[in-house]
Design a protein around this motif. Structure first.
Motif, mmCIF file in Angstrom:
data_model
loop_
_atom_site.group_PDB
_atom_site.id
_atom_site.type_symbol
_atom_site.label_atom_id
_atom_site.label_comp_id
_atom_site.label_asym_id
_atom_site.label_seq_id
_atom_site.Cartn_x
_atom_site.Cartn_y
_atom_site.Cartn_z
ATOM 1 N N GLN A 199 49.797 40.502 33.738
ATOM 2 C CA GLN A 199 48.636 41.263 34.198
ATOM 3 C C GLN A 199 47.474 40.334 34.549
ATOM 4 N N MET A 200 47.159 39.393 33.663
ATOM 5 C CA MET A 200 45.989 38.538 33.877
ATOM 6 C C MET A 200 46.180 37.604 35.070
ATOM 7 N N ILE A 201 47.347 36.996 35.188
ATOM 8 C CA ILE A 201 47.601 36.098 36.309
ATOM 9 C C ILE A 201 47.597 36.886 37.616
ATOM 10 N N SER A 202 48.207 38.064 37.597
ATOM 11 C CA SER A 202 48.214 38.915 38.779
ATOM 12 C C SER A 202 46.796 39.327 39.173
ATOM 13 N N ASP A 203 45.975 39.664 38.189
ATOM 14 C CA ASP A 203 44.585 40.036 38.473
ATOM 15 C C ASP A 203 43.827 38.883 39.123
ATOM 16 N N ASP A 204 44.010 37.662 38.620
ATOM 17 C CA ASP A 204 43.339 36.500 39.217
ATOM 18 C C ASP A 204 43.738 36.343 40.683
ATOM 19 N N ILE A 205 45.016 36.501 40.970
ATOM 20 C CA ILE A 205 45.499 36.360 42.349
ATOM 21 C C ILE A 205 44.921 37.462 43.235
ATOM 22 N N ARG A 206 44.895 38.681 42.731
ATOM 23 C CA ARG A 206 44.362 39.793 43.516
ATOM 24 C C ARG A 206 42.869 39.626 43.786
ATOM 25 N N LEU A 207 42.136 39.088 42.828
ATOM 26 C CA LEU A 207 40.706 38.856 43.045
ATOM 27 C C LEU A 207 40.489 37.784 44.107
ATOM 28 N N ALA A 208 41.285 36.722 44.075
ATOM 29 C CA ALA A 208 41.167 35.683 45.101
ATOM 30 C C ALA A 208 41.525 36.242 46.477
ATOM 31 N N ARG A 209 42.533 37.121 46.507
ATOM 32 C CA ARG A 209 42.900 37.751 47.775
ATOM 33 C C ARG A 209 41.781 38.667 48.274
#
Length: 501
Positions: A378-388
């Motif tokens: 969840q946390m790694i995915s959230d970081d990627i989505r925020l950068a996107r």
């Protein structure tokens, strides 16, 4: 008198359990208040070295007499809370250093209290087993063999260096640990986006930096496979020995992931050690929708990862993984006569350069269990989505130029729309403008970015490995950038090049 003191010795460093509890409670309360206050603080006070030294009183000589520990801890907290750059701030997106998990900070206290020396199993039986279990869990997250050898080190540089030294021992073809590297023609291959650890490693290992073959990248900042093959063949023809190919699982500048499966196949073809620098991006392999190229991690001879990046561990925490544990022993083990530790369990001094070793794995072990695999996904995915999301917001703004997005890194620049960036003079001006913008932004304390150079363009770089960052933080960045960029453009206008017709 001396004998009386020794018979009833009370060390100046000793502390009663009651005093320790009081001091610890007061300090933890202050740390809790500090963590709560982070979003309202500047990311950095942006003070000069002279200002920092003045606050510290750096010219003081060592005091002759001791001081009250209550006052010392309060003063230390004041210095650090008032005069630091906070990588735990929700708007810190500069370097690949994550917000530190609070349980990791508590784990550091526990590790320091027991003070295990995780060099020999007999000196640290439980700590050694916890480190081994944590290494296996990290390998599991990567899809790597859990039968691998591995150990915790200080960070990505050292993890990569440990792996290179294992490769050197395996690939040399002579007793390199006894005879050294004089006249060596071993060669190491990596893209020109590879982190500077490779230069340190080549230097330390005796290759020399001239042994590094810097391979160009494609338009997505990934290593050019054709150029790599051509360089390997050229070196073989010249009588050199290709020893190691490095693949990036998330380059430091743009987060680019090299074509790792293809690199693995190339290494098998030429019988070369395949190493993956996954210090930043390797742990994205845990995601169900991980980039396909990360599947190549499982084929590597060695992998370096940094738990103080995407596992959100407090510094320091790097991890070196080598598929065959015996390759680590072959590279590092020595057994002088004063070692009597046995071999029935893992002695970490056999697997790496340190003998005395701190208990780095505890903070990672605790966090992995606090949130589990699902929590990290969840946390790694959230970081990627925020950068996107940041990349998409930039793409919609006519005054900003979105350059790259990969993993949780987005690069971009401020580009006034009336400038023709195809004109050499304008291109140079844009680089100068964005450098000035980055300097002003970092000094403002409102947000913290770093830089990259993308195909010759000086770029602002946002790297999100921060569980405290949320979408409103991302959305707040653009108005700050635009306001500062416009003001700087006006200030620099007298030297400004030709604009579009």
């Amino acid at each position: 008198m001396d004998n009386d003191r020794l018979e009833n010795r009370v060390s100046p460093l000793a502390m009663s359990s009651e005093e320790f509890r009081r001091l610890g409670t007061e300090l933890v309360d202050r740390i809790g208040d500090f963590l709560e206050s982070l979003p309202g603080r500047p990311v950095t006070p942006a003070e000069s070295p002279a200002e920092i030294r003045e606050a510290l009183g750096s010219q003081r000589t060592l005091p002759r007499q001791g001081a009250d520990p209550t006052q010392l801890l309060q003063h230390a907290a004041d210095l650090l809370f008032d005069h630091s750059l906070f990588n735990g701030h929700p708007r810190f997106w500069g370097y690949i250093t994550s917000s530190a998990a609070p349980i990791g900070a508590l784990g550091e206290l526990l590790a320091a209290a027991v003070n295990c020396n995780v060099g020999a199993w007999l000196l640290s039986p439980m700590a050694s087993e916890i480190e081994g279990q944590t290494v296996r869990w990290i390998a599991e997250m990567l899809g790597y063999s859990t039968e691998c050898g591995g150990l915790f080190v200080s960070g990505g540089n050292m993890a990569n260096i440990v792996c290179l030294l294992a490769a050197r021992q395996e690939m040399a073809g002579w007793d390199v640990r006894t005879k050294g590297m004089s006249g060596s023609r071993l060669r190491v291959y990596c893209s020109n986006e590879t982190h500077t650890w490779i230069q340190k490693a080549a230097d330390i290992a005796g290759f020399g930096t001239e042994a590094i073959r810097w391979v160009p990248v494609d338009n997505q900042m990934r290593v050019d496979l054709s150029a790599l093959r051509e360089q390997i063949l050229k070196d073989i023809e010249a009588g050199d020995k290709p020893a190691m190919v490095v693949g990036n699982a998330g380059s430091v500048s743009t987060g680019a992931v090299d074509p790792l499966p293809e690199l693995a196949a190339l290494c098998r073809e030429f019988d070369v050690w395949f190493h993956v620098d996954g210090a930043y991006g390797g742990l994205a392999a845990v995601l169900p929708d991980a980039p396909d190229a990360l599947a190549g991690l499982r084929e590597a001879d060695s992998v370096a990862v940094d738990p103080h990046k995407w596992l959100y561990a407090p510094l320091e925490a790097g991890c070196a993984l080598v598929r065959d544990p015996e390759k680590l022993r072959a590279a590092f083990a020595y057994h002088p006569v004063y070692y009597h530790f046995g071999v029935e369990a893992t002695n970490y001094f056999d697997l790496g350069p340190q003998n005395s070793r701190g208990f780095r794995s505890l903070k990672v072990w605790l966090a992995l269990q606090q949130v589990g695999r699902d929590g990290y996904e969840q946390m790694i995915s959230d970081d990627i989505r925020l950068a996107r999301s940041l990349f998409e917001l930039i793409s919609q703004n006519g005054e900003l130029e979105a350059l790259t997005h990969s993993l949780s890194i987005t690069t971009f620049r401020f580009a006034p729309p009336d400038l023709d960036s195809d004109v050499d003079e304008a291109a140079s001006y844009l680089n100068e403008l964005n450098l000035a913008l980055l300097t002003r932004l970092q000094g403002s304390g409102q947000a913290y970015l770093s830089n990259a150079v993308v195909h010759g363009k000086f770029a602002l770089r946002a790297c999100i490995v921060n569980f405290r960052t949320s979408l409103p933080d991302i959305e707040a960045l653009l108005p700050i950038i635009l306001k500062m960029g416009r003001a700087l453009d006006l200030e620099m206008r007298p030297e400004r090049p030709k604009i579009k017709a």
